[in-house]
Design a protein around this motif. Structure first.
Motif, PDB file in Angstrom:
ATOM      1  N   VAL A 128      26.855 -31.733 -13.968  1.00  0.00           N
ATOM      2  CA  VAL A 128      26.503 -30.684 -14.933  1.00  0.00           C
ATOM      3  C   VAL A 128      25.967 -31.313 -16.224  1.00  0.00           C
ATOM      4  CG1 VAL A 128      27.315 -28.664 -16.197  1.00  0.00           C
ATOM      5  CG2 VAL A 128      28.246 -29.154 -13.933  1.00  0.00           C
ATOM      6  N   VAL A 129      26.588 -32.398 -16.644  1.00  0.00           N
ATOM      7  CA  VAL A 129      26.097 -33.116 -17.832  1.00  0.00           C
ATOM      8  C   VAL A 129      24.663 -33.597 -17.601  1.00  0.00           C
ATOM      9  CG1 VAL A 129      26.357 -35.255 -19.161  1.00  0.00           C
ATOM     10  CG2 VAL A 129      28.344 -33.805 -18.730  1.00  0.00           C
ATOM     11  N   ARG A 130      24.388 -34.079 -16.390  1.00  0.00           N
ATOM     12  CA  ARG A 130      23.033 -34.550 -16.078  1.00  0.00           C
ATOM     13  C   ARG A 130      22.016 -33.432 -16.250  1.00  0.00           C
ATOM     14  NH1 ARG A 130      19.297 -38.125 -16.653  1.00  0.00           N
ATOM     15  NH2 ARG A 130      17.894 -38.377 -14.868  1.00  0.00           N
ATOM     16  N   ALA A 131      22.379 -32.218 -15.861  1.00  0.00           N
ATOM     17  CA  ALA A 131      21.471 -31.086 -16.022  1.00  0.00           C
ATOM     18  C   ALA A 131      21.173 -30.831 -17.494  1.00  0.00           C
ATOM     19  CB  ALA A 131      22.069 -29.838 -15.375  1.00  0.00           C
ATOM     20  N   VAL A 132      22.209 -30.894 -18.330  1.00  0.00           N
ATOM     21  CA  VAL A 132      22.013 -30.689 -19.769  1.00  0.00           C
ATOM     22  C   VAL A 132      21.140 -31.811 -20.343  1.00  0.00           C
ATOM     23  CG1 VAL A 132      23.145 -30.423 -22.004  1.00  0.00           C
ATOM     24  CG2 VAL A 132      24.213 -29.473 -19.955  1.00  0.00           C
ATOM     25  N   GLN A 133      21.375 -33.049 -19.892  1.00  0.00           N
ATOM     26  CA  GLN A 133      20.547 -34.175 -20.340  1.00  0.00           C
ATOM     27  C   GLN A 133      19.080 -33.930 -20.023  1.00  0.00           C
ATOM     28  OE1 GLN A 133      22.737 -37.477 -18.334  1.00  0.00           O
ATOM     29  NE2 GLN A 133      22.362 -38.560 -20.251  1.00  0.00           N
ATOM     30  N   LEU A 134      18.816 -33.492 -18.815  1.00  0.00           N
ATOM     31  CA  LEU A 134      17.437 -33.281 -18.383  1.00  0.00           C
ATOM     32  C   LEU A 134      16.801 -32.102 -19.105  1.00  0.00           C
ATOM     33  CD1 LEU A 134      17.913 -33.771 -14.534  1.00  0.00           C
ATOM     34  CD2 LEU A 134      16.664 -35.293 -16.081  1.00  0.00           C
ATOM     35  N   TYR A 135      17.592 -31.080 -19.375  1.00  0.00           N
ATOM     36  CA  TYR A 135      17.048 -29.861 -19.980  1.00  0.00           C
ATOM     37  C   TYR A 135      16.872 -30.003 -21.487  1.00  0.00           C
ATOM     38  CZ  TYR A 135      16.266 -24.966 -20.980  1.00  0.00           C
ATOM     39  OH  TYR A 135      15.707 -23.798 -21.412  1.00  0.00           O
ATOM     40  N   ASN A 136      17.961 -30.326 -22.168  1.00  0.00           N
ATOM     41  CA  ASN A 136      17.919 -30.489 -23.630  1.00  0.00           C
ATOM     42  C   ASN A 136      19.201 -31.180 -24.083  1.00  0.00           C
ATOM     43  OD1 ASN A 136      17.791 -30.366 -26.391  1.00  0.00           O
ATOM     44  ND2 ASN A 136      17.535 -28.152 -26.537  1.00  0.00           N
ATOM     45  N   PRO A 137      19.190 -32.490 -24.251  1.00  0.00           N
ATOM     46  CA  PRO A 137      20.412 -33.217 -24.616  1.00  0.00           C
ATOM     47  C   PRO A 137      20.943 -32.896 -26.008  1.00  0.00           C
ATOM     48  CG  PRO A 137      18.513 -34.676 -24.705  1.00  0.00           C
ATOM     49  CD  PRO A 137      18.038 -33.398 -24.085  1.00  0.00           C
ATOM     50  N   ALA A 138      20.194 -32.110 -26.779  1.00  0.00           N
ATOM     51  CA  ALA A 138      20.683 -31.709 -28.102  1.00  0.00           C
ATOM     52  C   ALA A 138      21.564 -30.475 -28.028  1.00  0.00           C
ATOM     53  CB  ALA A 138      19.501 -31.444 -29.036  1.00  0.00           C
ATOM     54  N   LEU A 139      21.638 -29.827 -26.860  1.00  0.00           N
ATOM     55  CA  LEU A 139      22.463 -28.633 -26.715  1.00  0.00           C
ATOM     56  C   LEU A 139      23.941 -29.015 -26.707  1.00  0.00           C
ATOM     57  CD1 LEU A 139      20.744 -26.452 -23.947  1.00  0.00           C
ATOM     58  CD2 LEU A 139      20.943 -25.928 -26.386  1.00  0.00           C
ATOM     59  N   PRO A 140      24.761 -28.433 -27.575  1.00  0.00           N
ATOM     60  CA  PRO A 140      26.205 -28.690 -27.511  1.00  0.00           C
ATOM     61  C   PRO A 140      26.786 -28.123 -26.226  1.00  0.00           C
ATOM     62  CG  PRO A 140      25.576 -27.673 -29.611  1.00  0.00           C
ATOM     63  CD  PRO A 140      24.403 -27.546 -28.697  1.00  0.00           C
ATOM     64  N   VAL A 141      27.858 -28.735 -25.753  1.00  0.00           N
ATOM     65  CA  VAL A 141      28.561 -28.223 -24.581  1.00  0.00           C
ATOM     66  C   VAL A 141      29.980 -27.845 -24.985  1.00  0.00           C
ATOM     67  CG1 VAL A 141      27.141 -29.525 -22.976  1.00  0.00           C
ATOM     68  CG2 VAL A 141      29.276 -30.524 -23.795  1.00  0.00           C
ATOM     69  N   LEU A 142      30.455 -26.745 -24.431  1.00  0.00           N
ATOM     70  CA  LEU A 142      31.746 -26.175 -24.788  1.00  0.00           C
ATOM     71  C   LEU A 142      32.722 -26.371 -23.640  1.00  0.00           C
ATOM     72  CD1 LEU A 142      33.265 -24.395 -26.900  1.00  0.00           C
ATOM     73  CD2 LEU A 142      32.304 -22.391 -25.736  1.00  0.00           C
ATOM     74  N   GLY A 143      33.938 -26.872 -23.941  1.00  0.00           N
ATOM     75  CA  GLY A 143      34.886 -27.095 -22.862  1.00  0.00           C
ATOM     76  C   GLY A 143      36.279 -27.430 -23.332  1.00  0.00           C
ATOM     77  N   LEU A 144      37.146 -27.682 -22.358  1.00  0.00           N
ATOM     78  CA  LEU A 144      38.555 -27.955 -22.615  1.00  0.00           C
ATOM     79  C   LEU A 144      38.730 -29.355 -23.201  1.00  0.00           C
ATOM     80  CD1 LEU A 144      41.016 -26.080 -21.937  1.00  0.00           C
ATOM     81  CD2 LEU A 144      41.478 -27.631 -20.031  1.00  0.00           C
ATOM     82  N   PRO A 145      39.489 -29.490 -24.286  1.00  0.00           N
ATOM     83  CA  PRO A 145      39.748 -30.822 -24.852  1.00  0.00           C
ATOM     84  C   PRO A 145      40.365 -31.744 -23.801  1.00  0.00           C
ATOM     85  CG  PRO A 145      40.519 -29.111 -26.343  1.00  0.00           C
ATOM     86  CD  PRO A 145      40.156 -28.417 -25.062  1.00  0.00           C
TER      87      PRO A 145
END
Length: 257
Positions: A128-145
């Motif tokens: 999933v991180v790879r998808a964000v990297q490919l799409y727009n690595p500046a997008l913050p991701v929200l998740g469990l600490p």
């Protein structure tokens, strides 16, 4: 103190309606909008994005497994390459709707079983991180600490945002109690509001076994499909504001500095 309040929206499909997005959007500051794989059809997604823009609410992409029948709450052992492409597909779909509404995707949050899987499933988290990297690595991701999801994202240089759940019980390890277990979902609005205030202050809350733990949070989630969700969200927001906590999207420029 400042904190964000988010909710899962855009989850209706055709004539099947879930939640009250129109009532929830004036209350929250960030909307986790479904992307069509676990819920939401094109008309619902476009309408949700338009309503979010009118209310000044940040649009987040809530990506999930390809599981309409199970509402994305069933784990799927999907190959990492396929999962990356599934997430890319969802991001592109919601971006089109957000763009048409006059905005864009501001962050990414996994949904349901995928959210729970990437807490410990390193391979899927990395996909999933790879998808964000490919799409727009500046997008913050929200998740469990403490999740693999946030760890992989941080290592990739992607901004990470810690999330706590207003209406879900926690295990002593700081993970969410599975929905099928008794007491997993909380319903008392006043109790939930006090708990949110406690988390916003950085103080300890009570886990399901009675132990105490501290949940670090930049954003609080109130589930849009829970019974009485709008009442719960309004009570939470009222309680936070009455105690001097400012509500603001975590995507606001300078917010996370």
């Amino acid at each position: 103190m400042r904190i964000d309040v988010n909710s899962d929206l855009g989850e209706s499909f055709g004539r099947w309606e879930l939640g009250d997005d129109a009532a929830m959007l004036p209350v929250i500051t960030s909307a986790n909008v479904a992307c069509g794989f676990h819920a939401g059809d094109p008309s619902v997604l476009r309408s949700t994005c338009e309503q979010a823009v009118r209310n000044g609410v940040a649009i987040g992409a809530q990506v999930g497994y390809r599981d309409l029948a199970g509402f994305g709450r069933r784990f799927i052992d999907v190959a990492p390459h396929d999962l990356t492409n599934d997430v890319l597909y969802q991001l592109g779909a919601l971006e089109a709707m957000a763009h048409t509404a006059g905005d864009r995707i501001r962050y990414v949050k996994p949904h349901g079983a995928l959210y729970n899987a990437v807490v410990n499933h390193g391979e899927q988290a990395a996909a999933v991180v790879r998808a964000v990297q490919l799409y727009n690595p500046a997008l913050p991701v929200l998740g469990l600490p403490g999740s693999e999801w946030l760890r992989h994202a941080a290592e990739a240089g992607i901004p990470t945002v810690r999330e706590a759940f207003a209406d879900r019980a926690y295990t002593p390890e700081g993970t969410l109690v599975p929905r099928q277990e008794p007491g997993a979902v909380l319903h008392d609005a006043e109790h939930i509001a006090q708990r949110c205030l406690t988390m916003a202050r950085g103080e300890q809350v009570t886990a399901v076994d009675g132990s105490r733990l501290r949940i670090a949070a930049d954003s609080l989630c109130v589930h849009g499909d829970s019974p009485g969700a709008v009442t719960i969200a309004r009570t939470v927001v009222r309680r936070l504001r009455s105690d001097g906590v400012e509500l603001e999207p975590f995507t606001t420029p300078g917010r996370r500095e």
